[in-house]
Design a protein around this motif. Structure first.
Motif, PDB file in Angstrom:
ATOM      1  N   GLU A 236       0.900  -1.192   0.039  1.00  0.00           N
ATOM      2  CA  GLU A 236      -0.190  -0.003   0.004  1.00  0.00           C
ATOM      3  C   GLU A 236       0.902   1.256   0.005  1.00  0.00           C
ATOM      4  OE1 GLU A 236      -3.453   2.212  -0.083  1.00  0.00           O
ATOM      5  OE2 GLU A 236      -3.059  -0.042  -0.337  1.00  0.00           O
ATOM      6  N   ARG A 237       2.142   1.320   0.628  1.00  0.00           N
ATOM      7  CA  ARG A 237       2.734   2.403   0.809  1.00  0.00           C
ATOM      8  C   ARG A 237       3.485   2.621  -0.441  1.00  0.00           C
ATOM      9  NH1 ARG A 237       7.963   2.615   1.537  1.00  0.00           N
ATOM     10  NH2 ARG A 237       8.075   0.397   2.092  1.00  0.00           N
ATOM     11  N   VAL A 238       3.900   1.629  -1.112  1.00  0.00           N
ATOM     12  CA  VAL A 238       4.620   1.758  -2.433  1.00  0.00           C
ATOM     13  C   VAL A 238       3.500   2.276  -3.484  1.00  0.00           C
ATOM     14  CG1 VAL A 238       5.803   0.542  -4.525  1.00  0.00           C
ATOM     15  CG2 VAL A 238       6.443  -0.157  -2.059  1.00  0.00           C
ATOM     16  N   ARG A 239       2.481   2.049  -3.395  1.00  0.00           N
ATOM     17  CA  ARG A 239       1.142   2.091  -4.461  1.00  0.00           C
ATOM     18  C   ARG A 239       1.004   3.667  -4.187  1.00  0.00           C
ATOM     19  NH1 ARG A 239      -1.998  -2.482  -2.464  1.00  0.00           N
ATOM     20  NH2 ARG A 239      -1.689  -4.242  -4.065  1.00  0.00           N
TER      21      ARG A 239
ATOM     22  N   GLU B  33       3.186   5.876  -3.391  1.00  0.00           N
ATOM     23  CA  GLU B  33       4.253   6.743  -3.776  1.00  0.00           C
ATOM     24  C   GLU B  33       4.135   6.935  -5.059  1.00  0.00           C
ATOM     25  OE1 GLU B  33       7.536   9.049  -4.060  1.00  0.00           O
ATOM     26  OE2 GLU B  33       6.289   8.741  -2.195  1.00  0.00           O
ATOM     27  N   ILE B  34       4.122   5.683  -5.812  1.00  0.00           N
ATOM     28  CA  ILE B  34       3.898   5.557  -7.130  1.00  0.00           C
ATOM     29  C   ILE B  34       2.732   6.284  -7.807  1.00  0.00           C
ATOM     30  CG2 ILE B  34       3.674   3.918  -9.443  1.00  0.00           C
ATOM     31  CD1 ILE B  34       4.936   1.825  -7.729  1.00  0.00           C
ATOM     32  N   SER B  35       1.653   6.092  -7.295  1.00  0.00           N
ATOM     33  CA  SER B  35       0.541   6.919  -7.643  1.00  0.00           C
ATOM     34  C   SER B  35       0.808   8.676  -7.481  1.00  0.00           C
ATOM     35  CB  SER B  35      -0.837   6.902  -6.809  1.00  0.00           C
ATOM     36  OG  SER B  35      -1.055   5.445  -6.769  1.00  0.00           O
ATOM     37  N   ARG B  36       1.423   9.059  -6.398  1.00  0.00           N
ATOM     38  CA  ARG B  36       2.035  10.491  -6.378  1.00  0.00           C
ATOM     39  C   ARG B  36       2.804  10.883  -7.634  1.00  0.00           C
ATOM     40  NH1 ARG B  36       5.985  13.452  -4.996  1.00  0.00           N
ATOM     41  NH2 ARG B  36       7.371  11.601  -4.481  1.00  0.00           N
ATOM     42  N   ARG B  37       3.812  10.154  -7.743  1.00  0.00           N
ATOM     43  CA  ARG B  37       4.668  10.173  -8.959  1.00  0.00           C
ATOM     44  C   ARG B  37       3.894  10.333 -10.346  1.00  0.00           C
ATOM     45  NH1 ARG B  37      10.105   6.695  -7.870  1.00  0.00           N
ATOM     46  NH2 ARG B  37      10.527   7.585  -5.635  1.00  0.00           N
ATOM     47  N   ILE B  38       2.722   9.402 -10.619  1.00  0.00           N
ATOM     48  CA  ILE B  38       2.030   9.258 -11.914  1.00  0.00           C
ATOM     49  C   ILE B  38       1.539  10.967 -11.932  1.00  0.00           C
ATOM     50  CG2 ILE B  38       0.127   8.434 -12.767  1.00  0.00           C
ATOM     51  CD1 ILE B  38       1.137   5.921 -11.797  1.00  0.00           C
ATOM     52  N   LEU B  39       0.793  11.242 -10.779  1.00  0.00           N
ATOM     53  CA  LEU B  39       0.069  12.418 -10.795  1.00  0.00           C
ATOM     54  C   LEU B  39       0.984  13.546 -11.230  1.00  0.00           C
ATOM     55  CD1 LEU B  39      -2.172  11.843  -7.745  1.00  0.00           C
ATOM     56  CD2 LEU B  39      -3.119  11.963 -10.130  1.00  0.00           C
ATOM     57  N   ALA B  40       2.199  13.708 -10.505  1.00  0.00           N
ATOM     58  CA  ALA B  40       3.242  14.725 -10.803  1.00  0.00           C
ATOM     59  C   ALA B  40       3.545  14.560 -12.286  1.00  0.00           C
ATOM     60  CB  ALA B  40       4.389  14.599  -9.918  1.00  0.00           C
ATOM     61  N   ALA B  41       4.012  13.445 -12.783  1.00  0.00           N
ATOM     62  CA  ALA B  41       4.180  13.485 -14.252  1.00  0.00           C
ATOM     63  C   ALA B  41       3.079  13.611 -15.364  1.00  0.00           C
ATOM     64  CB  ALA B  41       4.717  11.736 -14.689  1.00  0.00           C
ATOM     65  N   ASP B  42       1.787  13.427 -14.869  1.00  0.00           N
ATOM     66  CA  ASP B  42       0.814  13.674 -15.498  1.00  0.00           C
ATOM     67  C   ASP B  42       0.642  15.427 -15.921  1.00  0.00           C
ATOM     68  OD1 ASP B  42      -1.756  12.930 -17.217  1.00  0.00           O
ATOM     69  OD2 ASP B  42      -2.567  14.046 -15.550  1.00  0.00           O
ATOM     70  N   GLU B  43       0.697  15.765 -14.592  1.00  0.00           N
ATOM     71  CA  GLU B  43       0.641  17.407 -14.684  1.00  0.00           C
ATOM     72  C   GLU B  43       1.881  18.089 -15.413  1.00  0.00           C
ATOM     73  OE1 GLU B  43      -0.915  20.881 -13.718  1.00  0.00           O
ATOM     74  OE2 GLU B  43      -1.822  18.867 -13.287  1.00  0.00           O
ATOM     75  N   GLN B  44       2.832  17.489 -15.210  1.00  0.00           N
ATOM     76  CA  GLN B  44       4.229  18.017 -16.051  1.00  0.00           C
ATOM     77  C   GLN B  44       3.825  17.739 -17.487  1.00  0.00           C
ATOM     78  OE1 GLN B  44       7.809  16.231 -14.801  1.00  0.00           O
ATOM     79  NE2 GLN B  44       8.919  17.384 -16.234  1.00  0.00           N
ATOM     80  N   MET B  45       3.403  16.624 -17.935  1.00  0.00           N
ATOM     81  CA  MET B  45       3.112  16.382 -19.412  1.00  0.00           C
ATOM     82  C   MET B  45       2.059  17.592 -19.904  1.00  0.00           C
ATOM     83  SD  MET B  45       2.364  12.759 -21.283  1.00  0.00           S
ATOM     84  CE  MET B  45       0.724  12.642 -20.699  1.00  0.00           C
TER      85      MET B  45
END
Length: 406
Positions: free
Chosen positions: A62-65, A67-79
């Motif tokens: 759950e903790r890894v999910r 963190e990865i979800s947070r990175r996905i949101l940041a990458a999507d915003e950056q894109m």
């Protein structure tokens, strides 16, 4: 016309290429954030596989999910932000294309206007040299050049001077074998702007002098003929310059006019070398030095010398400096002269110079009463010009004039 059409087509092709490069929509390219999203999704799927195999526990998964979800949101915003700011606007790109095209077309046109010649066929170096020799061999003679040249304006003579000149003409006409009279007539006719009459008298001077005719006599003849032809160096003037240089290969005025002749017949490369060497061998205050410096940059361009040293500034005092010196007190003038002597001494020590410049420094030190320094400079100059008998003679004469001859 064909040449200009070709230039226009080439310019259009370059402008079209730039337009395509600047305005092309790079829709096939992915931003770096898109690749990050793919990696994060693969990592998210890998977490579920590791949990199913029992590699990690539920809490860690759950903790890894998270963190990865947070990175996905940041990458999507950056894109999304990158897509919004993917480059300059279309208007800016169009303006850039127009400016670049104008610079290319205008710059090429200006450059060709400066260095090119429309309609002139390609000419290899050998053909250019042959053409220069042909021009030199077939150029107009003195009489034809004088007829084509703008007649020189006669000088405004004082009545008394004009009367003396007329009297001199009558005297020389009655005594055609009077060498001194012919010399005076040549000089004063030239001073009055009657260059043809001047070189006619100078020819008689050379005839009367015979083998004793000096380099100065022939150089004066050439100068009078050149002035009569409006600055054109005719074959007859070239022959007079040849005689002058045969008698003194370092004759300054003759070398100046020889370089001018070379430039006129299409050999600016040889003319540039001649003038540079003449500048190096001549005293800085010589009259021909100023004439060379005023034209050396243009001649270097014509000769294809684009890395030439700056030779257009003359050393020594200007007219303003000389006028200011006349208003100084004797002490101030002495200090100014001392500064000029020191400047000349420093330049000769670091850059070297002609024998005449060393001689001028020796004489100046003698006049200033600095005998020991003059002796030291004389010894140094004798070492610099060892083996050059002509230069050593100039230096010995300067030592004698400075009162330090031994």
């Amino acid at each position: 016309m064909t040449f200009w059409v070709l230039i226009f087509i080439v310019a259009l092709l370059i402008a079209a290429f730039l337009c395509f490069a600047l305005l092309h929509n790079r829709s096939g390219e992915k931003p770096s954030a898109a690749y990050d999203l793919e990696v994060y999704r693969e990592q998210l799927a890998g977490v579920d596989k590791d949990l199913a195999r029992g590699v990690i526990g539920e809490a860690d998964a759950e903790r890894v999910r998270t963190e990865i979800s947070r990175r996905i949101l940041a990458a999507d915003e950056q894109m999304k932000k990158g897509n919004a700011e993917s480059g300059p606007s279309r208007a800016v790109s169009i303006i850039s294309v127009v400016v670049i095209a104008l610079i290319l077309i205008g710059g090429a046109t200006a450059l060709y206007d400066r260095t090119g010649a429309v309609g002139l066929p390609d000419m290899p170096l050998t053909a250019r040299l042959e053409l220069a020799e042909e021009v030199r061999a077939n150029r107009p003679p003195q009489n034809a050049a004088e007829q084509l040249a703008t007649p020189p304006q006669p000088a405004q003579l004082d009545e008394s001077y004009e009367a003396l000149l007329n009297q001199l003409r009558e005297t020389v006409a009655n005594r055609p074998d009077d060498l001194q009279g012919q010399m005076l007539l040549a000089q004063h006719e030239t001073n009055a702007g009657n260059f043809k009459a001047g070189y006619t008298a100078q020819k008689r001077v050379i005839e009367l002098s015979g083998d004793a005719a000096t380099a100065d006599a022939y150089a004066d003849l050439a100068e009078m003929m050149i002035l009569a032809a409006g600055g054109y160096v005719s074959p007859e003037a070239e022959q007079a310059l040849t005689e002058a240089l045969n008698r003194d290969r370092r004759h300054g005025p003759a070398r100046y006019y020889w370089g001018q002749m070379l430039a006129q017949v299409g050999r600016p490369d040889l003319a540039y070398r001649m003038w540079v060497q003449t500048l190096q061998d001549s005293p800085s205050g010589a009259p021909w030095v100023g004439a060379i410096r005023a034209q050396i940059d243009e001649l270097a361009f014509r000769a294809g010398v684009f890395n030439a040293p700056d030779l257009s500034t003359a050393a020594g005092p200007s007219q303003e400096d000389m006028a200011a010196a006349a208003e100084l007190t004797p002490e101030e003038r002495q200090e100014m002269i001392q500064g000029m002597v020191n400047q000349l001494s420093d330049r000769l020590a670091t850059e070297g110079g002609a024998p005449e410049e060393w001689a001028r420094l020796i004489v100046a030190l003698g006049v200033l009463g600095q005998g020991q320094r003059a002796i030291d400079i004389h010894k140094e100059a004798m070492q610099v010009f060892a083996g050059n008998s002509e230069a050593l003679g100039i230096l010995d004469a300067a030592a004698l004039q400075a009162g330090i001859a031994q």
